[in-house]
Design a protein around this motif. Structure first.
Motif, PDB file in Angstrom:
ATOM      1  N   LEU A  66     -54.822  60.255  98.606  1.00  0.00           N
ATOM      2  CA  LEU A  66     -55.485  61.116  97.639  1.00  0.00           C
ATOM      3  C   LEU A  66     -54.927  62.529  97.752  1.00  0.00           C
ATOM      4  O   LEU A  66     -54.860  63.088  98.857  1.00  0.00           O
ATOM      5  CB  LEU A  66     -56.997  61.134  97.902  1.00  0.00           C
ATOM      6  CG  LEU A  66     -57.849  62.092  97.074  1.00  0.00           C
ATOM      7  CD1 LEU A  66     -57.919  61.624  95.626  1.00  0.00           C
ATOM      8  CD2 LEU A  66     -59.249  62.205  97.667  1.00  0.00           C
ATOM      9  N   SER A  67     -54.485  63.090  96.650  1.00  0.00           N
ATOM     10  CA  SER A  67     -54.043  64.485  96.647  1.00  0.00           C
ATOM     11  C   SER A  67     -55.085  65.332  95.927  1.00  0.00           C
ATOM     12  O   SER A  67     -55.784  64.856  95.033  1.00  0.00           O
ATOM     13  CB  SER A  67     -52.678  64.637  95.969  1.00  0.00           C
ATOM     14  OG  SER A  67     -52.786  64.487  94.574  1.00  0.00           O
ATOM     15  N   TYR A  68     -55.188  66.579  96.348  1.00  0.00           N
ATOM     16  CA  TYR A  68     -56.117  67.504  95.710  1.00  0.00           C
ATOM     17  C   TYR A  68     -55.590  68.928  95.889  1.00  0.00           C
ATOM     18  O   TYR A  68     -54.696  69.171  96.714  1.00  0.00           O
ATOM     19  CB  TYR A  68     -57.533  67.366  96.274  1.00  0.00           C
ATOM     20  CG  TYR A  68     -57.649  67.497  97.771  1.00  0.00           C
ATOM     21  CD1 TYR A  68     -58.030  68.696  98.366  1.00  0.00           C
ATOM     22  CD2 TYR A  68     -57.380  66.411  98.608  1.00  0.00           C
ATOM     23  CE1 TYR A  68     -58.143  68.816  99.737  1.00  0.00           C
ATOM     24  CE2 TYR A  68     -57.495  66.521  99.984  1.00  0.00           C
ATOM     25  CZ  TYR A  68     -57.867  67.724 100.544  1.00  0.00           C
ATOM     26  OH  TYR A  68     -57.971  67.839 101.904  1.00  0.00           O
ATOM     27  N   VAL A  69     -56.123  69.840  95.114  1.00  0.00           N
ATOM     28  CA  VAL A  69     -55.620  71.208  95.098  1.00  0.00           C
ATOM     29  C   VAL A  69     -56.726  72.169  95.514  1.00  0.00           C
ATOM     30  O   VAL A  69     -57.833  72.132  94.968  1.00  0.00           O
ATOM     31  CB  VAL A  69     -55.090  71.585  93.700  1.00  0.00           C
ATOM     32  CG1 VAL A  69     -54.675  73.062  93.655  1.00  0.00           C
ATOM     33  CG2 VAL A  69     -53.922  70.690  93.319  1.00  0.00           C
ATOM     34  N   VAL A  70     -56.420  73.026  96.499  1.00  0.00           N
ATOM     35  CA  VAL A  70     -57.322  74.109  96.887  1.00  0.00           C
ATOM     36  C   VAL A  70     -56.988  75.312  96.013  1.00  0.00           C
ATOM     37  O   VAL A  70     -55.905  75.883  96.108  1.00  0.00           O
ATOM     38  CB  VAL A  70     -57.168  74.460  98.380  1.00  0.00           C
ATOM     39  CG1 VAL A  70     -58.037  75.672  98.727  1.00  0.00           C
ATOM     40  CG2 VAL A  70     -57.542  73.273  99.254  1.00  0.00           C
ATOM     41  N   GLN A  71     -57.899  75.660  95.143  1.00  0.00           N
ATOM     42  CA  GLN A  71     -57.668  76.731  94.183  1.00  0.00           C
ATOM     43  C   GLN A  71     -57.857  78.105  94.828  1.00  0.00           C
ATOM     44  O   GLN A  71     -58.428  78.230  95.914  1.00  0.00           O
ATOM     45  CB  GLN A  71     -58.620  76.577  92.991  1.00  0.00           C
ATOM     46  CG  GLN A  71     -58.416  75.314  92.179  1.00  0.00           C
ATOM     47  CD  GLN A  71     -57.106  75.326  91.388  1.00  0.00           C
ATOM     48  OE1 GLN A  71     -56.422  76.350  91.285  1.00  0.00           O
ATOM     49  NE2 GLN A  71     -56.753  74.173  90.819  1.00  0.00           N
ATOM     50  N   PRO A  72     -57.391  79.167  94.164  1.00  0.00           N
ATOM     51  CA  PRO A  72     -57.556  80.521  94.709  1.00  0.00           C
ATOM     52  C   PRO A  72     -59.007  80.935  94.942  1.00  0.00           C
ATOM     53  O   PRO A  72     -59.268  81.869  95.699  1.00  0.00           O
ATOM     54  CB  PRO A  72     -56.895  81.406  93.637  1.00  0.00           C
ATOM     55  CG  PRO A  72     -55.856  80.533  93.018  1.00  0.00           C
ATOM     56  CD  PRO A  72     -56.475  79.159  92.995  1.00  0.00           C
ATOM     57  N   ASP A  75     -67.197  71.738 100.539  1.00  0.00           N
ATOM     58  CA  ASP A  75     -66.005  72.138  99.793  1.00  0.00           C
ATOM     59  C   ASP A  75     -65.829  73.663  99.857  1.00  0.00           C
ATOM     60  O   ASP A  75     -65.955  74.362  98.859  1.00  0.00           O
ATOM     61  CB  ASP A  75     -66.122  71.667  98.339  1.00  0.00           C
ATOM     62  CG  ASP A  75     -64.838  71.879  97.547  1.00  0.00           C
ATOM     63  OD1 ASP A  75     -63.752  71.766  98.139  1.00  0.00           O
ATOM     64  OD2 ASP A  75     -64.927  72.172  96.338  1.00  0.00           O
ATOM     65  N   HIS A  76     -65.531  74.149 101.071  1.00  0.00           N
ATOM     66  CA  HIS A  76     -65.319  75.581 101.283  1.00  0.00           C
ATOM     67  C   HIS A  76     -63.985  75.764 102.015  1.00  0.00           C
ATOM     68  O   HIS A  76     -63.819  75.307 103.143  1.00  0.00           O
ATOM     69  CB  HIS A  76     -66.463  76.183 102.096  1.00  0.00           C
ATOM     70  CG  HIS A  76     -67.810  75.954 101.484  1.00  0.00           C
ATOM     71  ND1 HIS A  76     -68.215  76.567 100.314  1.00  0.00           N
ATOM     72  CD2 HIS A  76     -68.844  75.169 101.874  1.00  0.00           C
ATOM     73  CE1 HIS A  76     -69.438  76.182 100.006  1.00  0.00           C
ATOM     74  NE2 HIS A  76     -69.839  75.329 100.934  1.00  0.00           N
ATOM     75  N   TRP A  77     -63.059  76.454 101.364  1.00  0.00           N
ATOM     76  CA  TRP A  77     -61.700  76.595 101.883  1.00  0.00           C
ATOM     77  C   TRP A  77     -61.250  78.057 101.878  1.00  0.00           C
ATOM     78  O   TRP A  77     -61.780  78.881 101.136  1.00  0.00           O
ATOM     79  CB  TRP A  77     -60.729  75.767 101.041  1.00  0.00           C
ATOM     80  CG  TRP A  77     -60.962  74.294 101.106  1.00  0.00           C
ATOM     81  CD1 TRP A  77     -61.966  73.600 100.492  1.00  0.00           C
ATOM     82  CD2 TRP A  77     -60.210  73.329 101.836  1.00  0.00           C
ATOM     83  NE1 TRP A  77     -61.880  72.264 100.797  1.00  0.00           N
ATOM     84  CE2 TRP A  77     -60.809  72.068 101.615  1.00  0.00           C
ATOM     85  CE3 TRP A  77     -59.074  73.397 102.643  1.00  0.00           C
ATOM     86  CZ2 TRP A  77     -60.311  70.894 102.174  1.00  0.00           C
ATOM     87  CZ3 TRP A  77     -58.579  72.240 103.206  1.00  0.00           C
ATOM     88  CH2 TRP A  77     -59.190  71.004 102.979  1.00  0.00           C
ATOM     89  N   ILE A  78     -60.248  78.311 102.706  1.00  0.00           N
ATOM     90  CA  ILE A  78     -59.584  79.613 102.722  1.00  0.00           C
ATOM     91  C   ILE A  78     -58.340  79.482 101.845  1.00  0.00           C
ATOM     92  O   ILE A  78     -57.442  78.696 102.164  1.00  0.00           O
ATOM     93  CB  ILE A  78     -59.175  80.004 104.155  1.00  0.00           C
ATOM     94  CG1 ILE A  78     -60.412  80.056 105.060  1.00  0.00           C
ATOM     95  CG2 ILE A  78     -58.444  81.344 104.161  1.00  0.00           C
ATOM     96  CD1 ILE A  78     -60.075  80.149 106.534  1.00  0.00           C
ATOM     97  N   PRO A  79     -58.264  80.184 100.734  1.00  0.00           N
ATOM     98  CA  PRO A  79     -57.103  80.026  99.854  1.00  0.00           C
ATOM     99  C   PRO A  79     -55.848  80.667 100.435  1.00  0.00           C
ATOM    100  O   PRO A  79     -55.918  81.590 101.242  1.00  0.00           O
ATOM    101  CB  PRO A  79     -57.543  80.740  98.570  1.00  0.00           C
ATOM    102  CG  PRO A  79     -58.586  81.710  99.001  1.00  0.00           C
ATOM    103  CD  PRO A  79     -59.280  81.094 100.180  1.00  0.00           C
ATOM    104  N   ALA A  80     -54.711  80.159 100.006  1.00  0.00           N
ATOM    105  CA  ALA A  80     -53.422  80.698 100.451  1.00  0.00           C
ATOM    106  C   ALA A  80     -53.140  82.028  99.772  1.00  0.00           C
ATOM    107  O   ALA A  80     -53.556  82.261  98.634  1.00  0.00           O
ATOM    108  CB  ALA A  80     -52.310  79.708 100.135  1.00  0.00           C
ATOM    109  N   ILE A  81     -52.423  82.899 100.497  1.00  0.00           N
ATOM    110  CA  ILE A  81     -51.913  84.132  99.910  1.00  0.00           C
ATOM    111  C   ILE A  81     -50.394  84.141 100.080  1.00  0.00           C
ATOM    112  O   ILE A  81     -49.878  83.904 101.179  1.00  0.00           O
ATOM    113  CB  ILE A  81     -52.539  85.379 100.550  1.00  0.00           C
ATOM    114  CG1 ILE A  81     -54.022  85.471 100.183  1.00  0.00           C
ATOM    115  CG2 ILE A  81     -51.804  86.647 100.104  1.00  0.00           C
ATOM    116  CD1 ILE A  81     -54.727  86.678 100.762  1.00  0.00           C
TER     117      ILE A  81
END
Length: 225
Positions: A126-132, A162-168
């Motif tokens: 399963l692939s998924y995307v962590v949004q900004p 569903d709590h993530w640190i987005p990439a910068i």
């Protein structure tokens, strides 16, 4: 005449105070240490990996990360209209313990009956995307041995926080792609040792891929003579 009124108000405040105290819960386990108030994390929390290394320290009162384990891996980020494998300025990651997340998946997943009856084994990817904004979207089933396996993975995955640190990267928050690989397998038990619960195998888990195994164990029965 005013005493009963004062007594009622004072009692009400005391009951309310006790209720508020009862809602504060200290959480201490091998993956996380912290306090929940009204079911929400408050104050400083620490999150750990499998071997006990500190991975993240987060202060929820100030919304600041005071420590994060160094990470020099490359990640798949959306740069413009394309996905590129780059070294982000700030890596994306779970706001919590990924090791704890994998263990939660391991405990909650069940081998689907349909897959057992058809003796189906294989991987659900399963692939998924962590949004900004720090939440996940764009869930895609890349591969699966059976729809029942896909449904089981989605059932459990959908229950996770569903709590993530987005990439910068280059001064901007970027979308990052992650993967979950669940391996469904069957084996035949020939001894008591084979019946013991298998330890989670996360050796293949990478910076943006979590790997979990679900094993169904059958018992070999010898015929009577």
């Amino acid at each position: 005449m005013h005493l009963p009124i004062c007594f009622v108000l004072t009692t009400g405040l005391l009951i309310s105070g006790h209720a508020a105290l009862a809602q504060a819960e200290r959480v201490v386990n091998k993956f996380e240490h912290g306090t929940r108030t009204n079911s929400q994390p408050t104050g400083s929390w620490e999150y750990f990996e499998e071997a006990g290394q500190l991975a993240l320290r987060m202060n929820y009162d100030s919304s600041r990360i005071s420590y994060r384990r160094p990470d020099t891996a490359r990640y798949e980020l959306r740069i413009g209209d394309t996905w590129q494998l780059v070294h982000p300025t700030r890596p994306p990651g779970l706001l919590g313990s990924r090791a704890g997340r994998r263990e939660a998946l391991q405990k909650a997943l069940r081998y689907p009956i349909d897959a057992l009856q058809q003796q189906k084994q294989g991987d659900v990817l399963l692939s998924y995307v962590v949004q900004p904004n720090g939440h996940t979207t764009d869930y895609t089933v890349v591969s699966s041995p059976l729809p029942a396996c896909t449904q089981e993975v989605w059932r459990v995955f959908n229950q996770l926080p569903d709590h993530w640190i987005p990439a910068i990267y280059q001064g901007q928050a970027r979308a990052a792609r992650f993967y979950l690989l669940v391996h469904f397998s069957m084996k035949l038990a020939r001894s008591a040792a084979d019946l013991a619960p298998a330890l989670p195998n996360h050796a293949s888990s990478g910076p943006f891929t979590d790997v979990v195994e679900v094993t169904a164990v059958g018992v070999e029965r010898s015929g009577r003579r």
